[in-house]
Write a protein that holds these residues in place. Structure first.
Motif, PDB file in Angstrom:
ATOM      1  N   LEU A  33       0.838  -1.193   0.000  1.00  0.00           N
ATOM      2  CA  LEU A  33       0.000   0.000   0.000  1.00  0.00           C
ATOM      3  C   LEU A  33       0.878   1.250   0.000  1.00  0.00           C
ATOM      4  O   LEU A  33       1.928   1.272   0.641  1.00  0.00           O
ATOM      5  CB  LEU A  33      -0.887   0.029   1.234  1.00  0.00           C
ATOM      6  CG  LEU A  33      -2.073  -0.920   1.256  1.00  0.00           C
ATOM      7  CD1 LEU A  33      -2.746  -0.864   2.621  1.00  0.00           C
ATOM      8  CD2 LEU A  33      -3.062  -0.577   0.178  1.00  0.00           C
ATOM      9  N   LEU A  34       0.444   2.248  -0.704  1.00  0.00           N
ATOM     10  CA  LEU A  34       1.079   3.559  -0.624  1.00  0.00           C
ATOM     11  C   LEU A  34       0.475   4.243   0.588  1.00  0.00           C
ATOM     12  O   LEU A  34      -0.633   4.794   0.535  1.00  0.00           O
ATOM     13  CB  LEU A  34       0.821   4.351  -1.909  1.00  0.00           C
ATOM     14  CG  LEU A  34       1.319   3.695  -3.197  1.00  0.00           C
ATOM     15  CD1 LEU A  34       0.919   4.516  -4.406  1.00  0.00           C
ATOM     16  CD2 LEU A  34       2.821   3.505  -3.156  1.00  0.00           C
ATOM     17  N   ALA A  35       1.165   4.156   1.698  1.00  0.00           N
ATOM     18  CA  ALA A  35       0.616   4.554   2.998  1.00  0.00           C
ATOM     19  C   ALA A  35       0.179   6.020   3.027  1.00  0.00           C
ATOM     20  O   ALA A  35      -0.899   6.335   3.552  1.00  0.00           O
ATOM     21  CB  ALA A  35       1.630   4.275   4.098  1.00  0.00           C
ATOM     22  N   GLU A  36       0.993   6.912   2.470  1.00  0.00           N
ATOM     23  CA  GLU A  36       0.647   8.341   2.515  1.00  0.00           C
ATOM     24  C   GLU A  36      -0.619   8.623   1.709  1.00  0.00           C
ATOM     25  O   GLU A  36      -1.464   9.416   2.119  1.00  0.00           O
ATOM     26  CB  GLU A  36       1.800   9.196   1.974  1.00  0.00           C
ATOM     27  CG  GLU A  36       3.059   9.130   2.822  1.00  0.00           C
ATOM     28  CD  GLU A  36       3.923   7.912   2.499  1.00  0.00           C
ATOM     29  OE1 GLU A  36       3.717   7.282   1.443  1.00  0.00           O
ATOM     30  OE2 GLU A  36       4.784   7.582   3.325  1.00  0.00           O
ATOM     31  N   ARG A  37      -0.740   7.954   0.556  1.00  0.00           N
ATOM     32  CA  ARG A  37      -1.924   8.157  -0.285  1.00  0.00           C
ATOM     33  C   ARG A  37      -3.164   7.569   0.384  1.00  0.00           C
ATOM     34  O   ARG A  37      -4.241   8.150   0.336  1.00  0.00           O
ATOM     35  CB  ARG A  37      -1.722   7.541  -1.670  1.00  0.00           C
ATOM     36  CG  ARG A  37      -0.533   8.072  -2.430  1.00  0.00           C
ATOM     37  CD  ARG A  37      -0.582   9.556  -2.626  1.00  0.00           C
ATOM     38  NE  ARG A  37      -1.654   9.878  -3.540  1.00  0.00           N
ATOM     39  CZ  ARG A  37      -2.123  11.080  -3.768  1.00  0.00           C
ATOM     40  NH1 ARG A  37      -1.613  12.101  -3.150  1.00  0.00           N
ATOM     41  NH2 ARG A  37      -3.102  11.281  -4.599  1.00  0.00           N
ATOM     42  N   LEU A  38      -3.022   6.394   1.003  1.00  0.00           N
ATOM     43  CA  LEU A  38      -4.151   5.796   1.702  1.00  0.00           C
ATOM     44  C   LEU A  38      -4.560   6.660   2.887  1.00  0.00           C
ATOM     45  O   LEU A  38      -5.754   6.854   3.132  1.00  0.00           O
ATOM     46  CB  LEU A  38      -3.823   4.377   2.166  1.00  0.00           C
ATOM     47  CG  LEU A  38      -4.964   3.639   2.851  1.00  0.00           C
ATOM     48  CD1 LEU A  38      -6.134   3.424   1.889  1.00  0.00           C
ATOM     49  CD2 LEU A  38      -4.494   2.314   3.414  1.00  0.00           C
ATOM     50  N   PHE A  39      -3.576   7.199   3.603  1.00  0.00           N
ATOM     51  CA  PHE A  39      -3.905   8.092   4.719  1.00  0.00           C
ATOM     52  C   PHE A  39      -4.671   9.311   4.215  1.00  0.00           C
ATOM     53  O   PHE A  39      -5.666   9.713   4.820  1.00  0.00           O
ATOM     54  CB  PHE A  39      -2.641   8.540   5.459  1.00  0.00           C
ATOM     55  CG  PHE A  39      -2.919   9.610   6.474  1.00  0.00           C
ATOM     56  CD1 PHE A  39      -3.531   9.291   7.680  1.00  0.00           C
ATOM     57  CD2 PHE A  39      -2.619  10.935   6.225  1.00  0.00           C
ATOM     58  CE1 PHE A  39      -3.828  10.278   8.612  1.00  0.00           C
ATOM     59  CE2 PHE A  39      -2.904  11.929   7.149  1.00  0.00           C
ATOM     60  CZ  PHE A  39      -3.507  11.591   8.355  1.00  0.00           C
ATOM     61  N   GLU A  40      -4.216   9.890   3.124  1.00  0.00           N
ATOM     62  CA  GLU A  40      -4.909  11.060   2.571  1.00  0.00           C
ATOM     63  C   GLU A  40      -6.344  10.691   2.192  1.00  0.00           C
ATOM     64  O   GLU A  40      -7.278  11.434   2.477  1.00  0.00           O
ATOM     65  CB  GLU A  40      -4.155  11.577   1.347  1.00  0.00           C
ATOM     66  CG  GLU A  40      -4.757  12.808   0.727  1.00  0.00           C
ATOM     67  CD  GLU A  40      -3.989  13.309  -0.479  1.00  0.00           C
ATOM     68  OE1 GLU A  40      -4.457  14.286  -1.102  1.00  0.00           O
ATOM     69  OE2 GLU A  40      -2.942  12.738  -0.822  1.00  0.00           O
ATOM     70  N   TRP A  41      -6.518   9.521   1.581  1.00  0.00           N
ATOM     71  CA  TRP A  41      -7.850   9.050   1.178  1.00  0.00           C
ATOM     72  C   TRP A  41      -8.743   8.880   2.402  1.00  0.00           C
ATOM     73  O   TRP A  41      -9.918   9.244   2.398  1.00  0.00           O
ATOM     74  CB  TRP A  41      -7.707   7.747   0.399  1.00  0.00           C
ATOM     75  CG  TRP A  41      -8.951   7.208  -0.170  1.00  0.00           C
ATOM     76  CD1 TRP A  41      -9.560   7.581  -1.336  1.00  0.00           C
ATOM     77  CD2 TRP A  41      -9.781   6.177   0.377  1.00  0.00           C
ATOM     78  NE1 TRP A  41     -10.704   6.853  -1.538  1.00  0.00           N
ATOM     79  CE2 TRP A  41     -10.851   5.977  -0.494  1.00  0.00           C
ATOM     80  CE3 TRP A  41      -9.714   5.402   1.527  1.00  0.00           C
ATOM     81  CZ2 TRP A  41     -11.847   5.040  -0.261  1.00  0.00           C
ATOM     82  CZ3 TRP A  41     -10.702   4.471   1.761  1.00  0.00           C
ATOM     83  CH2 TRP A  41     -11.757   4.303   0.871  1.00  0.00           C
TER      84      TRP A  41
END
Length: 178
Positions: A33-41
């Motif tokens: 998972l792209l953690a930063e992108r998932l967090f933003e989502w």
């Protein structure tokens, strides 16, 4: 010796040599998972449901605190939207398997507390990536938020014929078959 020779020459014994034992790491795609992108989502949806807020807060505690304390970062997050993040992930997925994996995980996470099929898919992500992964943390959180009816449907669906993960081109022996 005759019994051993008969057993080794039988079709079922030959078949068991062809079928490989199941390994969660082998069935995983090798994607992360792209953690930063998932967090933003998750962060931009924190007001839409408890699952999104709890996942952002509990799975990414350092990023969540940073978003609360840093006004510039918080403004950047507020300026973002779900559609923007999903569009960027879709564009990036043409070049990155990790972006495609993140987008697929996010689509399964949407409305997961109300769908037995989505909860099972989250558990598959969790099993593929192993314990203490982001996928595992989020799937446990979704399970805790699901109501009793959905949990019962998940239990029924687990044993259904249609509940088969994609094991790839090689047949696999699962733990309950060994």
């Amino acid at each position: 010796k005759d019994v051993v020779a008969k057993t080794k020459s039988s079709d079922s014994f030959k078949l068991m040599l062809v079928i490989q034992p199941y390994e969660a790491s082998a069935s995983g795609r090798g994607c992360h998972l792209l953690a930063e992108r998932l967090f933003e989502w998750l962060y931009v949806q924190r007001n839409d449901g408890d699952v999104f807020k709890d996942a952002a807060k509990n799975v990414f505690p350092t990023l969540y605190e940073y978003a609360r304390e840093n006004k510039e970062f918080k403004a950047q997050m507020k300026a973002s939207s779900v559609e923007k993040v999903e569009t960027e992930l879709a564009d990036a997925s043409k070049h990155s398997e990790d972006a495609a994996y993140t987008l697929q995980f996010a689509s399964v996470l949407t409305g997961a507390t109300m769908s037995a099929v989505k909860i099972l898919n989250l558990r598959r992500f969790s099993i593929d990536q192993g314990e203490d992964s982001i996928e595992d943390s989020i799937s446990q959180l979704v399970w805790a938020k699901a109501n009793k009816k959905v949990k019962h449907e998940v239990s029924e669906l687990m044993y259904d014929y249609s509940n088969k993960p994609d094991a790839g081109p090689v047949p696999r022996r699962y733990k309950h078959q060994e």
